[in-house]
Design a protein around this motif. Structure first.
Motif, PDB file in Angstrom:
ATOM      1  N   MET A 143      -1.627  -0.142  -1.273  1.00 45.68           N
ATOM      2  CA  MET A 143      -1.105   0.827  -0.304  1.00 45.68           C
ATOM      3  C   MET A 143       0.016   0.215   0.542  1.00 45.68           C
ATOM      4  O   MET A 143       1.043   0.862   0.798  1.00 45.68           O
ATOM      5  CB  MET A 143      -2.237   1.326   0.591  1.00 45.68           C
ATOM      6  N   LEU A 144      -0.160  -1.010   0.965  1.00 49.05           N
ATOM      7  CA  LEU A 144       0.853  -1.632   1.818  1.00 49.05           C
ATOM      8  C   LEU A 144       2.076  -2.054   1.015  1.00 49.05           C
ATOM      9  O   LEU A 144       3.184  -2.120   1.555  1.00 49.05           O
ATOM     10  CB  LEU A 144       0.247  -2.802   2.581  1.00 49.05           C
ATOM     11  N   ARG A 145       1.901  -2.329  -0.259  1.00 52.77           N
ATOM     12  CA  ARG A 145       3.072  -2.556  -1.124  1.00 52.77           C
ATOM     13  C   ARG A 145       3.875  -1.262  -1.264  1.00 52.77           C
ATOM     14  O   ARG A 145       5.113  -1.282  -1.233  1.00 52.77           O
ATOM     15  CB  ARG A 145       2.609  -3.025  -2.499  1.00 52.77           C
ATOM     16  N   ILE A 146       3.174  -0.122  -1.419  1.00 52.38           N
ATOM     17  CA  ILE A 146       3.877   1.159  -1.500  1.00 52.38           C
ATOM     18  C   ILE A 146       4.561   1.458  -0.176  1.00 52.38           C
ATOM     19  O   ILE A 146       5.684   1.991  -0.148  1.00 52.38           O
ATOM     20  CB  ILE A 146       2.900   2.280  -1.906  1.00 52.38           C
ATOM     21  N   ARG A 147       3.931   1.099   0.932  1.00 52.06           N
ATOM     22  CA  ARG A 147       4.579   1.260   2.237  1.00 52.06           C
ATOM     23  C   ARG A 147       5.912   0.520   2.266  1.00 52.06           C
ATOM     24  O   ARG A 147       6.926   1.041   2.748  1.00 52.06           O
ATOM     25  CB  ARG A 147       3.647   0.754   3.342  1.00 52.06           C
ATOM     26  N   MET A 153      10.002  12.573  10.510  1.00 59.35           N
ATOM     27  CA  MET A 153       9.063  12.403   9.407  1.00 59.35           C
ATOM     28  C   MET A 153       8.076  11.307   9.768  1.00 59.35           C
ATOM     29  O   MET A 153       8.478  10.174  10.062  1.00 59.35           O
ATOM     30  CB  MET A 153       9.785  12.049   8.111  1.00 59.35           C
ATOM     31  N   GLY A 154       6.801  11.620   9.759  1.00 56.73           N
ATOM     32  CA  GLY A 154       5.778  10.626  10.035  1.00 56.73           C
ATOM     33  C   GLY A 154       5.531   9.766   8.813  1.00 56.73           C
ATOM     34  O   GLY A 154       5.103  10.272   7.764  1.00 56.73           O
ATOM     35  N   LEU A 155       5.820   8.469   8.930  1.00 54.84           N
ATOM     36  CA  LEU A 155       5.712   7.579   7.784  1.00 54.84           C
ATOM     37  C   LEU A 155       4.288   7.544   7.224  1.00 54.84           C
ATOM     38  O   LEU A 155       4.074   7.635   6.010  1.00 54.84           O
ATOM     39  CB  LEU A 155       6.150   6.166   8.177  1.00 54.84           C
ATOM     40  N   GLU A 156       3.307   7.412   8.100  1.00 52.59           N
ATOM     41  CA  GLU A 156       1.932   7.282   7.624  1.00 52.59           C
ATOM     42  C   GLU A 156       1.424   8.552   6.939  1.00 52.59           C
ATOM     43  O   GLU A 156       0.658   8.481   5.975  1.00 52.59           O
ATOM     44  CB  GLU A 156       1.003   6.886   8.775  1.00 52.59           C
ATOM     45  N   ARG A 157       1.842   9.711   7.420  1.00 48.87           N
ATOM     46  CA  ARG A 157       1.417  10.951   6.748  1.00 48.87           C
ATOM     47  C   ARG A 157       2.026  11.043   5.357  1.00 48.87           C
ATOM     48  O   ARG A 157       1.362  11.453   4.405  1.00 48.87           O
ATOM     49  CB  ARG A 157       1.801  12.171   7.586  1.00 48.87           C
ATOM     50  N   LEU A 158       3.293  10.665   5.234  1.00 49.58           N
ATOM     51  CA  LEU A 158       3.927  10.664   3.922  1.00 49.58           C
ATOM     52  C   LEU A 158       3.217   9.683   2.995  1.00 49.58           C
ATOM     53  O   LEU A 158       2.923   9.991   1.834  1.00 49.58           O
ATOM     54  CB  LEU A 158       5.397  10.296   4.056  1.00 49.58           C
ATOM     55  N   LEU A 159       2.919   8.487   3.508  1.00 51.24           N
ATOM     56  CA  LEU A 159       2.268   7.463   2.691  1.00 51.24           C
ATOM     57  C   LEU A 159       0.855   7.863   2.291  1.00 51.24           C
ATOM     58  O   LEU A 159       0.413   7.576   1.171  1.00 51.24           O
ATOM     59  CB  LEU A 159       2.230   6.139   3.458  1.00 51.24           C
ATOM     60  N   ALA A 160       0.130   8.504   3.199  1.00 48.97           N
ATOM     61  CA  ALA A 160      -1.218   8.949   2.860  1.00 48.97           C
ATOM     62  C   ALA A 160      -1.177   9.891   1.666  1.00 48.97           C
ATOM     63  O   ALA A 160      -2.000   9.797   0.739  1.00 48.97           O
ATOM     64  CB  ALA A 160      -1.873   9.620   4.065  1.00 48.97           C
ATOM     65  N   TRP A 161      -0.201  10.802   1.662  1.00 44.11           N
ATOM     66  CA  TRP A 161      -0.061  11.716   0.535  1.00 44.11           C
ATOM     67  C   TRP A 161       0.363  10.965  -0.728  1.00 44.11           C
ATOM     68  O   TRP A 161      -0.247  11.122  -1.799  1.00 44.11           O
ATOM     69  CB  TRP A 161       0.935  12.820   0.886  1.00 44.11           C
ATOM     70  N   PHE A 162       1.386  10.129  -0.638  1.00 44.73           N
ATOM     71  CA  PHE A 162       1.860   9.403  -1.815  1.00 44.73           C
ATOM     72  C   PHE A 162       0.744   8.581  -2.454  1.00 44.73           C
ATOM     73  O   PHE A 162       0.657   8.489  -3.674  1.00 44.73           O
ATOM     74  CB  PHE A 162       3.014   8.479  -1.436  1.00 44.73           C
ATOM     75  N   THR A 163      -0.084   7.955  -1.644  1.00 44.71           N
ATOM     76  CA  THR A 163      -1.103   7.039  -2.159  1.00 44.71           C
ATOM     77  C   THR A 163      -2.447   7.704  -2.423  1.00 44.71           C
ATOM     78  O   THR A 163      -3.314   7.109  -3.054  1.00 44.71           O
ATOM     79  CB  THR A 163      -1.336   5.879  -1.176  1.00 44.71           C
ATOM     80  N   GLY A 164      -2.624   8.921  -1.905  1.00 44.54           N
ATOM     81  CA  GLY A 164      -3.915   9.578  -2.030  1.00 44.54           C
ATOM     82  C   GLY A 164      -4.939   9.065  -1.044  1.00 44.54           C
ATOM     83  O   GLY A 164      -6.148   9.240  -1.246  1.00 44.54           O
ATOM     84  N   ALA A 165      -4.493   8.448   0.042  1.00 44.83           N
ATOM     85  CA  ALA A 165      -5.412   7.904   1.044  1.00 44.83           C
ATOM     86  C   ALA A 165      -6.183   9.023   1.718  1.00 44.83           C
ATOM     87  O   ALA A 165      -5.666  10.117   1.939  1.00 44.83           O
ATOM     88  CB  ALA A 165      -4.637   7.101   2.088  1.00 44.83           C
ATOM     89  N   LYS A 166      -7.417   8.727   2.095  1.00 43.09           N
ATOM     90  CA  LYS A 166      -8.245   9.718   2.766  1.00 43.09           C
ATOM     91  C   LYS A 166      -8.009   9.751   4.268  1.00 43.09           C
ATOM     92  O   LYS A 166      -8.365  10.713   4.936  1.00 43.09           O
ATOM     93  CB  LYS A 166      -9.725   9.434   2.469  1.00 43.09           C
TER      94      LYS A 166
END
Length: 439
Positions: A135-139, A409-422
């Motif tokens: 997840m942090l690599r994708i970030r 654009m909220g970075l963490e919201r975008l990343l949660a979607w991209f990664t499938g994070a809960k």
């Protein structure tokens, strides 16, 4: 002349060294042995590889060290790179020598199941493991992509202050700071107003930094500290603003698909919506059309016109499409003071929220900004905002004011979607939440 030590090779580069003798420096994530062979799982931050230690290839002491080495011990491994189609990276190491640099001691995060609180109490160690690592690599991929996108589009990065004299949007969700007992400041909720000043100076700017919201919320969509990307562009209208937001999100989805395939595989992330997003073509609904869809098809989610959407409403609307959807033309009375109204429908604002599919909700919110001096002054009064705090912002409308637009654009919201994070806490190294300030 003393021979120089062999330079270590990063694990991610091992496929380019098949058949060569190399040195890898990293940490042991696990070991298993069977008779005269031991299998070491090794990471170095760039990737993971299996290192095979055969008793016939090494000294007896080296083989025993390999069998006994503990989880998260720091190791330096020498060996030959062998192609292996079964391995995720396509290679494995045949070990010829092993140095234990430091013991892992009694490492607390074992292969068994652990609870969320247990892991986040040990977040300083947890980031080493495959899922948070991916997840942090994708970030990192997304952050680099953001800078590259705006640089290619001719934007200037424009840094905004983290200490603010007042709220940007007139809310009370502020972290107050005592300035030596003489004055009060607040941690920034947004860099937008300052970015507008930047747009009048440079034409196209973006801010990128931490923002803070003092919301007493425990939902999976909220953090007290998160990162925002906020472009602002002079002479850009509402429609062009949506085009820009769509281009950015499409670009970033494509970037992740190209550069983070291994990480997406570790996360077992279905790529369907990312692939659709990378193609663009986001649907655009007006707020009124969205209300109609909710009332006609949403069952218990029916809303009267003029109400804001909650998370369930955003989920319903987002799941109508296989890629993000814009909801535009909202009632002005439920949106911030600075949004430009439509000339022929002043009760509606020239604004749009981008809703992600798969239940991830709003990831972008933007608008055309009010550029008329008298209208902005009137809106500030209507919202009972401190006029002195916004004096400099109003002043921008006195000196060459032009239509301009931007979004956040909220970075963490975008990343949660991209990664499938809960939960958003998964995609930030050290989350700051209502219930968590440690470590």
């Amino acid at each position: 002349m003393t021979a120089q030590p062999e330079a270590p090779i990063r694990i991610e580069a091992l496929p380019q060294h098949v058949g060569q003798d190399v040195t890898v420096e990293g940490w042991l994530t696990g070991v298993r042995s069977s008779g005269k062979i031991a299998f070491l799982q090794v990471r170095d931050g760039s990737g993971f590889v299996q290192a095979v230690v055969a008793a016939s290839d090494v000294s007896e002491s080296t083989f025993e060290s390999a069998r006994a080495v503990d989880q998260e011990a720091a190791v330096r491994i020498h060996g030959q790179v062998k192609a292996d189609e079964r391995a995720p990276s396509g290679v494995e190491l045949t070990v010829t020598a092993l140095d234990v640099v430091a013991s892992g001691n009694t490492y607390p995060i074992t292969p068994k199941e652990h609870g969320v609180d247990f892991l986040f109490d040990r977040r300083h160690l947890h980031v080493r493991h495959r899922r948070p690592w991916a997840m942090l690599r994708i970030r990192d991929v997304v952050e680099r992509g953001i800078h590259d996108f705006f640089h290619e589009q001719g934007f200037l990065r424009f840094d905004s202050p983290l200490f603010m004299p007042t709220s940007v949007e007139g809310t009370t969700d502020l972290f107050e700071i005592d300035l030596f007992g003489e004055d009060t400041a607040y941690l920034a909720q947004s860099g937008q107003l300052y970015a507008e000043a930047g747009a009048m100076a440079f034409g196209k700017v973006y801010t990128f930094g931490p923002t803070f919201r003092a919301e007493k919320s425990k939902t999976r969509r909220h953090l007290l500290e998160f990162w925002m990307i906020e472009p602002e562009v002079a002479y850009l209208d509402h429609a062009g603003n949506m085009d820009l937001a769509e281009a950015l999100v499409s670009y970033l989805a494509g970037r992740v698909l190209r550069e983070a395939d291994a990480e997406l595989s570790i996360l077992e992330r279905d790529r369907t919506t990312l692939e659709a997003t990378a193609k663009g073509g986001f649907a655009r609904l007006t707020y009124a059309e969205a209300i109609d869809r909710l009332n006609e098809e949403g069952g218990d989610l029916a809303l009267p016109y003029g109400e804001d959407f909650g998370a369930p409403h955003e989920t319903f609307l987002g799941d109508l499409y296989d890629r993000p959807v814009f909801i535009e033309a909202w009632p002005t009375n439920i949106k911030p003071f600075y949004m430009q109204p439509f000339d022929d429908h002043p009760e509606l604002a020239k604004c749009a929220d981008m809703i992600a599919p798969e239940g991830y909700g709003e990831i972008v919110g933007g608008s055309e900004r009010i550029h008329d001096l008298a209208l902005l002054e009137a809106r500030i009064k209507e919202h009972n905002l401190p006029q002195e705090a916004f004096a400099w912002y109003v002043d921008l409308r006195r000196h060459g004011s032009v239509p301009h637009s931007g979004f956040g654009m909220g970075l963490e919201r975008l990343l949660a979607w991209f990664t499938g994070a809960k939960h958003l806490r998964e995609v930030v190294p050290f989350p700051r939440m209502l219930t968590r300030m440690y470590p």
